[in-house]
Design an enzyme around this catalytic site. Structure first.
Site, PDB file in Angstrom:
ATOM      1  N   ASP A   1       5.895  65.805 102.165  1.00  0.00           N
ATOM      2  CA  ASP A   1       5.446  64.949 103.249  1.00  0.00           C
ATOM      3  C   ASP A   1       4.110  65.518 103.744  1.00  0.00           C
ATOM      4  OD1 ASP A   1       5.618  63.068 105.475  1.00  0.00           O
ATOM      5  OD2 ASP A   1       6.038  64.851 106.686  1.00  0.00           O
TER       6      ASP A   1
ATOM      7  N   ASP B   1       2.074  64.900 107.273  1.00  0.00           N
ATOM      8  CA  ASP B   1       1.944  65.327 108.671  1.00  0.00           C
ATOM      9  C   ASP B   1       3.191  66.080 109.128  1.00  0.00           C
ATOM     10  OD1 ASP B   1      -0.463  63.966 108.594  1.00  0.00           O
ATOM     11  OD2 ASP B   1       0.410  62.120 109.391  1.00  0.00           O
TER      12      ASP B   1
ATOM     13  N   ASN C   1       4.283  58.282 104.689  1.00  0.00           N
ATOM     14  CA  ASN C   1       4.289  56.990 105.382  1.00  0.00           C
ATOM     15  C   ASN C   1       3.039  56.885 106.242  1.00  0.00           C
ATOM     16  OD1 ASN C   1       6.789  56.322 104.335  1.00  0.00           O
ATOM     17  ND2 ASN C   1       7.926  56.757 106.208  1.00  0.00           N
ATOM     18  N   GLN C   2       2.261  55.843 106.066  1.00  0.00           N
ATOM     19  CA  GLN C   2       1.040  55.646 106.842  1.00  0.00           C
ATOM     20  C   GLN C   2       1.022  54.239 107.443  1.00  0.00           C
ATOM     21  OE1 GLN C   2      -1.476  57.858 107.630  1.00  0.00           O
ATOM     22  NE2 GLN C   2      -0.038  59.375 106.830  1.00  0.00           N
TER      23      GLN C   2
ATOM     24  N   CYS D   1       2.367  54.940 101.869  1.00  0.00           N
ATOM     25  CA  CYS D   1       2.831  53.593 102.161  1.00  0.00           C
ATOM     26  C   CYS D   1       2.066  53.083 103.370  1.00  0.00           C
ATOM     27  CB  CYS D   1       4.334  53.602 102.432  1.00  0.00           C
ATOM     28  SG  CYS D   1       4.947  52.036 103.111  1.00  0.00           S
TER      29      CYS D   1
ATOM     30  N   HIS E   1       2.647  50.184 104.858  1.00  0.00           N
ATOM     31  CA  HIS E   1       3.398  49.121 105.517  1.00  0.00           C
ATOM     32  C   HIS E   1       4.018  49.568 106.837  1.00  0.00           C
ATOM     33  CE1 HIS E   1       3.601  48.244 101.101  1.00  0.00           C
ATOM     34  NE2 HIS E   1       3.102  47.120 101.554  1.00  0.00           N
TER      35      HIS E   1
ATOM     36  N   CYS F   1       8.640  51.057  99.486  1.00  0.00           N
ATOM     37  CA  CYS F   1       7.989  52.362  99.427  1.00  0.00           C
ATOM     38  C   CYS F   1       8.075  53.180 100.712  1.00  0.00           C
ATOM     39  CB  CYS F   1       6.522  52.227  99.008  1.00  0.00           C
ATOM     40  SG  CYS F   1       5.565  50.984  99.893  1.00  0.00           S
ATOM     41  N   ARG F   2       8.353  52.571 101.841  1.00  0.00           N
ATOM     42  CA  ARG F   2       8.390  53.336 103.091  1.00  0.00           C
ATOM     43  C   ARG F   2       9.649  54.203 103.142  1.00  0.00           C
ATOM     44  NH1 ARG F   2       6.273  53.772 108.159  1.00  0.00           N
ATOM     45  NH2 ARG F   2       7.763  54.302 109.796  1.00  0.00           N
TER      46      ARG F   2
ATOM     47  N   ASP G   1       9.442  67.461 107.035  1.00  0.00           N
ATOM     48  CA  ASP G   1       9.829  67.935 108.367  1.00  0.00           C
ATOM     49  C   ASP G   1      10.681  66.925 109.138  1.00  0.00           C
ATOM     50  OD1 ASP G   1       7.584  66.163 108.664  1.00  0.00           O
ATOM     51  OD2 ASP G   1       7.310  66.920 110.704  1.00  0.00           O
TER      52      ASP G   1
END
Length: 514
Positions: free
Chosen positions: A358, A360, A400-401, A433, A435, A443-444, A470
């Site tokens: 991951d 962040d 995830n973005q 991702c 979305h 994908c999320r 995390d």
């Protein structure tokens, strides 16, 4: 007060067709995002859509509705639901008749089977239409009806729990675990010979040191028994062979196929399930055409990906689209040897190891929608992750973005930042991702689409890989595909999943993983 729109979609009857129609179903929901979508569908295929977030309700078109009085009862029920639009993915006259009897104002479908008079918007069928892959066939109808229906891969929504449970049921099997589907409901012209499957399974167990899982419906029990009778009995051990023929419901079947490293199959419903859960698929085609019903092409920027190969003999009599061979020789199937199929398995099986991260809170500070390099604070130890590469591990980011989809994060910045991880810190790839949760994408995280795409594009063995994150969703994503989860402790998030290894710094990873 504006009345809530209610949309009825008449689904198709076969497992494979139902899978291929899924992107069209989502396009209808996209066209009416505030409407409730009800799917009227054969009970056999209904479980495919049980967890599909696009669908508000399922109505099963059971045997009781197949008589004249049954059709009238169903039409009365649908009329009471006050549907405003009916989208008929099924081609049958019956689908249009019931929608007409239910007095649904708008009735959209292909103008075929003599039903055009019952439709308010009938889409003409052309020769070009009939040459489309079936995924595109359903989308084409919607596009011509005025919808925006972009091409997407079919996806079966499995929960992380369903995936993890299926992996647990196969945990005793030697790897690679290869699913075998010897049946095909359409007819014998689509079935490879039992003796070929038997020889193939023997080679998988003897030469690959792996195992085979036999799939099929109760109607395939005789075929599976014939295969078992042709295999060296010494190879039918608990850790090398599992016969699930007739023992799985549709959702268990989907999850069990998802847990396999590879699926070898005839052109059949389980073949379509295979690619729609992103398992690598080796498809054997005889009387049918892969360009119409084979594993579909993967679009650019797909939410997930899968590896696939099709084996087919280019004979003058194939494809004939017959249930049985009209010439009695079935050369289209018999000319495909067990050795040919076995030799394809190395191409499809992922063998590389990876450490997934991951972003962040794992590799850098969680700046909450990081959108400039000013807020980028890499963690200590990031520059030493290259040591894992030296031990044969790929380094791959998974992030995830949703800020991109929300319009508060610039996608070009995200791509530039991820390129820094590749150029400066030795990462091999970085997936993200874009979305928001309401997009219901594959994908999320915790949906495993990004991991599955990485597996397909980098030939990764996910069950021999690690995911460091995390948050609980990172751990759930890892467990859904059989990867080993490692939790990075931070002040922001707490781990609620038991039995997961935890670390405080990136420097701890090398000793743990190697």
């Amino acid at each position: 007060m504006v009345e809530q729109k209610k949309i009825l979609v008449r689904g198709v009857n076969w497992i494979g067709d139902a899978v291929m129609s899924a992107p069209a179903l989502w396009a209808v929901k996209r066209a009416f995002p505030d409407a409730d979508l009800t799917l009227l569908v054969n009970p056999v295929v209904a479980p495919l859509f049980e967890k599909d977030p696009h669908i508000a309700a399922l109505i099963e078109y059971s045997q009781t509705f197949r008589t004249l009085s049954g059709r009238l009862r169903l039409a009365a029920r649908l009329k009471s639901e006050n549907f405003t639009t009916a989208v008929l993915l099924q081609n049958a006259f019956d689908a249009a008749l019931i929608a007409w009897l239910a007095r649904i104002d708008k009735r959209i479908g292909y103008k075929r089977d003599g039903r055009g008079i019952l439709l308010t918007k009938g889409i003409p069928i052309t020769g070009e239409t009939l040459r489309l892959h079936h995924v595109r066939y359903y989308l084409n109808m919607l596009n011509l009806a005025g919808f925006t229906a972009p091409y997407r891969l079919p996806w079966i929504y499995l929960t992380a729990g369903e995936r993890a449970a299926a992996l647990g049921r196969q945990a005793h099997l030697k790897r690679p675990v290869i699913g075998i589907n010897p049946g095909a409901a359409f007819g014998s012209a689509k079935r490879w010979a039992p003796e070929r499957f038997a020889r193939l399974i023997e080679r998988i167990i003897r030469e690959k040191g792996g195992s085979a899982v036999l799939f099929g419906s109760p109607k395939d029990i005789e075929i599976s028994a014939a295969i078992c009778g042709l295999i060296d009995p010494e190879l039918l051990a608990a850790d090398t062979f599992l016969d699930l023929t007739g023992k799985t419901g549709v959702r268990d079947l989907c999850a069990s196929i998802a847990a396999c490293d590879l699926m070898i199959t005839n052109d059949s419903g389980p073949m379509h399930i295979g690619y729609a859960v992103a398992t690598a698929v080796l498809a054997i085609f005889g009387s049918t055409a892969p360009w119409l019903t084979g594993p579909p092409e993967i679009p650019v920027h797909s939410e997930f990906a899968y590896r696939h190969r099709v084996l087919r003999k280019n004979l003058i009599c194939s494809p004939c689209f017959k249930r049985t061979c009209p010439y009695g020789h079935l050369r289209c199937m018999m000319d495909i040897s067990a050795d040919e199929v076995f030799n394809e398995t190395d191409i499809l099986l992922g063998q590389r190891k990876a450490v997934f991260f991951d972003r962040d809170g794992t590799l850098c500070d969680d700046a909450h929608y990081l959108n400039s390099f000013d807020g980028f604070r890499p963690y200590a130890g990031l520059d030493r992750l290259r040591a894992l590469s030296d031990k044969g591990f790929l380094l791959i980011g998974i992030s995830n973005q949703s800020g991109i989809g929300r319009g508060i994060v610039d996608e070009e910045f995200v791509q530039a930042l991820h390129q820094v991880f590749i150029d400066k810190y030795g990462f091999d790839d970085f997936y993200y991702c874009r979305h928001v949760p309401g997009d219901n994408c594959a994908c999320r995280k915790p949906s495993p689409g990004m991991l599955l795409r990485a597996r397909a594009e980098h030939a990764i063995d996910l069950k021999n890989s690690v995911f460091v994150g995390d948050k609980d969703v990172d751990m759930e994503t890892a467990l859904a595909v059989g990867a080993t989860p490692i939790f990075m402790r931070t002040k922001k998030h707490k781990l609620s999943i038991p039995g997961v290894r935890q670390i405080d710094t990136l420097d701890e990873l090398h000793d743990i993983i190697v």
